[in-house]
Design a protein around this motif. Structure first.
Motif, PDB file in Angstrom:
ATOM      1  N   ARG A  72       2.890  -0.448   6.843  1.00  0.00           N
ATOM      2  CA  ARG A  72       3.998   0.445   6.677  1.00  0.00           C
ATOM      3  C   ARG A  72       5.488   0.086   6.870  1.00  0.00           C
ATOM      4  N   LEU A 102       5.657   4.794   3.295  1.00  0.00           N
ATOM      5  CA  LEU A 102       5.801   5.063   4.563  1.00  0.00           C
ATOM      6  C   LEU A 102       4.683   6.092   4.822  1.00  0.00           C
ATOM      7  N   LEU A 103       4.423   7.096   3.833  1.00  0.00           N
ATOM      8  CA  LEU A 103       3.271   8.006   4.272  1.00  0.00           C
ATOM      9  C   LEU A 103       1.752   7.667   4.110  1.00  0.00           C
ATOM     10  N   LYS A 104       1.877   6.781   3.027  1.00  0.00           N
ATOM     11  CA  LYS A 104       0.405   6.557   2.747  1.00  0.00           C
ATOM     12  C   LYS A 104      -0.215   5.350   2.839  1.00  0.00           C
ATOM     13  N   LEU A 105       0.489   4.141   3.395  1.00  0.00           N
ATOM     14  CA  LEU A 105      -0.037   2.991   3.628  1.00  0.00           C
ATOM     15  C   LEU A 105      -0.822   2.979   5.003  1.00  0.00           C
TER      16      LEU A 105
END
Lengths: 95, 131
Positions: B38, B29-32
């Protein structure tokens, strides 16, 4: 038996820590956005992680009383996600 | 090695599996990179992780003597509603034109149902998206 239950206690605290970290990551995504869809998604993830935290608390304390709370959070999470998405789509929740 | 010890280790292993999926969902959720990508991380991985947690809760309730299958109810509910809410969020992304590529223009003045805006909201929606 004590070795096994010691390992279980350790795993439980580790799992609680990891869910808290995941919850914090979802909170960061909720904060930075950038789009409306991302914020709805972050809220949905936070609802799901909250169910996880409550279930872990139930295992840790060996009780069944958290079951209803988890079920209610699951239902509220679904309804609020659908309501937010519908508001973005149609500008209204119930037409 | 009695049944109790095996069940205790089973609960621990289920908790480890669940934690792995939940953390993978958080990182994804944070990195894509873009909103539609996401969407994949939490709607699948987090749901699976919570499923493992609920299985662990069930095994642990049988371990402590007061066995119950209540948690199956939550599991069924989450597994049924996760794709529905993911579909709604994807439609919201398309409506906000946050997806790549955007849906193509239709001939002779038609619009996609997802991109359609109710009659009374037209002048609000004329402003560019994400403004």
């Amino acid at each position: 038996m004590t070795q096994a239950s010691d390992f279980l206690t350790l795993t439980l605290y580790g799992a609680l820590t990891l869910v808290a970290i995941a919850q914090f990551m979802a909170m960061i995504r909720l904060w930075i956005g950038p789009g409306t869809g991302d914020r709805i998604l972050a809220l949905d993830t936070m609802f799901i992680n909250a169910i996880g935290i409550i279930v872990l608390l139930g295992i840790l304390q060996g009780t069944q009383i958290y079951f209803e709370a988890a079920l209610i959070i699951a239902m509220l999470g679904f309804v609020s996600t659908v309501a937010y998405a519908r508001f973005v789509l149609r500008g209204d929740i119930i037409e | 090695m009695s049944l109790d010890i095996i069940a205790t280790y089973a609960v621990a292993v289920l908790l480890i599996i669940g934690s792995f999926f939940v953390v993978v969902a958080g990182i994804g959720l944070l990195k894509l990179n873009d909103p539609m990508t996401r969407l994949h991380a939490p709607t699948k991985a987090a749901t699976l992780g919570i499923g493992a947690y609920l299985l662990a809760a069930m095994v642990s309730s049988f371990l402590s003597g007061s066995g119950s299958l209540h948690e199956l109810l939550i599991m069924a509910f989450i597994f049924v509603t996760a794709p529905v809410s993911a579909n709604f969020m994807a439609k919201a992304n398309i409506h906000r034109r946050d997806c790549l590529p955007n849906p193509p223009e239709l001939p002779d003045g038609d619009t996609w149902a997802t991109l359609n805006v109710p009659e009374e909201d037209r002048e609000i929606e004329e402003a560019p998206p994400n403004a």
